[in-house]
Design a protein around this motif. Structure first.
Motif, mmCIF file in Angstrom:
data_model
loop_
_atom_site.group_PDB
_atom_site.id
_atom_site.type_symbol
_atom_site.label_atom_id
_atom_site.label_comp_id
_atom_site.label_asym_id
_atom_site.label_seq_id
_atom_site.Cartn_x
_atom_site.Cartn_y
_atom_site.Cartn_z
ATOM 1 N N GLY A 1 0.815 -1.197 0.000
ATOM 2 C CA GLY A 1 0.000 0.000 0.000
ATOM 3 C C GLY A 1 0.853 1.254 0.000
ATOM 4 N N TYR A 2 0.195 2.388 -0.213
ATOM 5 C CA TYR A 2 0.909 3.654 -0.359
ATOM 6 C C TYR A 2 1.717 4.026 0.881
ATOM 7 C CZ TYR A 2 1.737 8.644 -0.829
ATOM 8 O OH TYR A 2 2.340 9.883 -0.870
ATOM 9 N N SER A 3 1.151 3.871 2.059
ATOM 10 C CA SER A 3 1.843 4.304 3.278
ATOM 11 C C SER A 3 3.130 3.500 3.502
ATOM 12 C CB SER A 3 0.924 4.192 4.492
ATOM 13 O OG SER A 3 0.475 2.860 4.658
ATOM 14 N N ILE B 1 7.218 0.073 -9.627
ATOM 15 C CA ILE B 1 6.234 0.088 -8.544
ATOM 16 C C ILE B 1 4.938 -0.572 -8.985
ATOM 17 C CG2 ILE B 1 4.899 1.555 -6.978
ATOM 18 C CD1 ILE B 1 7.935 1.648 -6.474
ATOM 19 N N ASP B 2 4.462 -1.479 -8.163
ATOM 20 C CA ASP B 2 3.123 -2.061 -8.326
ATOM 21 C C ASP B 2 2.425 -1.899 -6.985
ATOM 22 O OD1 ASP B 2 0.859 -3.684 -8.697
ATOM 23 O OD2 ASP B 2 1.982 -5.489 -8.182
ATOM 24 N N CYS B 3 1.772 -0.769 -6.818
ATOM 25 C CA CYS B 3 1.122 -0.440 -5.552
ATOM 26 C C CYS B 3 -0.387 -0.529 -5.744
ATOM 27 C CB CYS B 3 1.526 0.965 -5.120
ATOM 28 S SG CYS B 3 0.999 1.412 -3.468
ATOM 29 N N GLU C 1 -1.427 9.662 -5.923
ATOM 30 C CA GLU C 1 -0.486 10.049 -4.866
ATOM 31 C C GLU C 1 0.904 9.469 -5.124
ATOM 32 O OE1 GLU C 1 -4.505 10.702 -3.322
ATOM 33 O OE2 GLU C 1 -3.560 9.051 -4.389
ATOM 34 N N ILE C 2 0.944 8.245 -5.658
ATOM 35 C CA ILE C 2 2.229 7.609 -5.961
ATOM 36 C C ILE C 2 2.961 8.374 -7.056
ATOM 37 C CG2 ILE C 2 3.295 5.562 -6.997
ATOM 38 C CD1 ILE C 2 1.030 3.981 -5.506
ATOM 39 N N ARG C 3 2.240 8.692 -8.129
ATOM 40 C CA ARG C 3 2.878 9.452 -9.214
ATOM 41 C C ARG C 3 3.347 10.806 -8.709
ATOM 42 N NH1 ARG C 3 -1.656 7.257 -12.061
ATOM 43 N NH2 ARG C 3 -1.006 5.591 -13.487
#
Length: 218
Positions: A91-93, A113-115, A121-123
Motif C-alpha cells: 500500500g501507499y503508506s 512500482i506495483d502499488c 499520490e504515488i505518481r
C-alpha cells in the motif's frame, strides 16, 4: 504459475542495473530474472522469517552467485550499488515509509512500482522526488486492475499536469483497451451514483468527475 503482473514488472527492469526486490515473498521475480540469464546482482528482501525462508529456498534453487536474499526491513540495508528498486504488492503508506527511510535514496536510478492503492499520490510522490514516468501499464488480472509503473530519474525536469498524475501520461496517450474498459466501468458507476443522490453539492462534484472521465475515454 507466474502472473502477468509479475512478468510486466520483470519487463520494466533494465539489464544493466543491480536490482533489489523489496517484499520479494517467494522470489518469483528472481526466478523470472534468472530465466532470462540476468547477469547483474539481484537481491530479494523480506522482513519476516516465514517469507524469508521461502525466499531463501528459491534463491538456493536458482543457485547463481549473483542472486542473493536478505532478511531486513525495506531498503535499510540495501547498498547503493542497487540502482533499480522493485516494490510490488504494498500500500501507499508502506511505500512512502520505505522511501523515506532509504539512506541510499540518492543512488537509485529506477523504481518499478506495483502499488495497490493511491495511484495519483504515488505518481505525485515520485514526481516531487524528481522522478519521471519511464513506462507504465495497466494489468487486469483476477478481476482487479493493477498499475505497474517504472519511474526514472527526471534529469530533463519533465513537467506533468494534474490529469497525467491522476491517470498516467503514457496511459492517456495510448488509451488502450484495458484503459478504456477500466474507466468506462468507473464512469458507469459514477453515473449510477449521481442519479441516486439528492445532495446538490455532491451531485455537482460527481457531474464534474463524470465529465472528466467522458473526456479521457472518448
Amino acid at each position: 504459475m507466474i502472473s502477468e503482473r509479475l512478468k510486466q514488472i520483470s519487463n520494466f527492469i533494465n539489464d544493466d542495473h543491480d536490482v533489489a526486490d523489496i517484499g520479494s515473498d517467494h522470489g518469483l521475480l528472481l526466478v523470472l530474472l534468472s530465466n532470462r540469464n540476468f547477469s547483474h546482482e539481484v537481491i530479494g528482501v523480506e522482513n519476516k522469517i516465514g517469507p524469508f525462508s521461502n525466499l531463501e529456498k528459491t534463491v538456493n534453487k536458482i543457485a547463481k552467485t549473483n542472486f542473493k536474499c536478505l532478511l531486513s526491513d525495506g531498503l535499510k540495508d540495501v547498498k547503493e550499488n542497487y540502482k533499480t528498486i522493485v516494490i510490488a504488492g504494498m500500500g501507499y503508506s508502506n511505500l512512502e515509509n520505505i522511501l523515506k527511510n532509504d539512506k541510499n535514496f540518492g543512488s537509485r536510478e529506477n523504481f518499478v512500482i506495483d502499488c495497490h492503492t493511491n495511484q495519483k499520490e504515488i505518481r505525485n510522490l515520485f514526481y516531487e522526488l524528481r522522478y519521471k514516468i519511464g513506462d507504465e501499464k495497466i494489468i487486469f488480472e483476477d478481476s482487479i486492475y493493477y498499475d505497474v509503473i517504472k519511474f526514472e530519474k527526471n534529469n530533463d525536469n519533465h513537467v506533468y499536469n494534474s490529469l497525467e498524475l491522476k491517470y498516467g501520461p503514457l496511459n492517456l496517450k495510448r488509451k488502450n483497451e484495458i484503459f478504456i474498459k477500466r474507466y468506462s466501468e468507473s464512469l458507469n458507476k459514477l453515473k449510477n451514483l449521481c442519479n441516486s443522490i439528492n445532495n446538490l453539492e455532491r451531485k455537482r462534484e460527481l457531474e464534474n468527475e463524470i465529465k472528466e472521465l467522458e473526456e479521457i475515454i472518448k
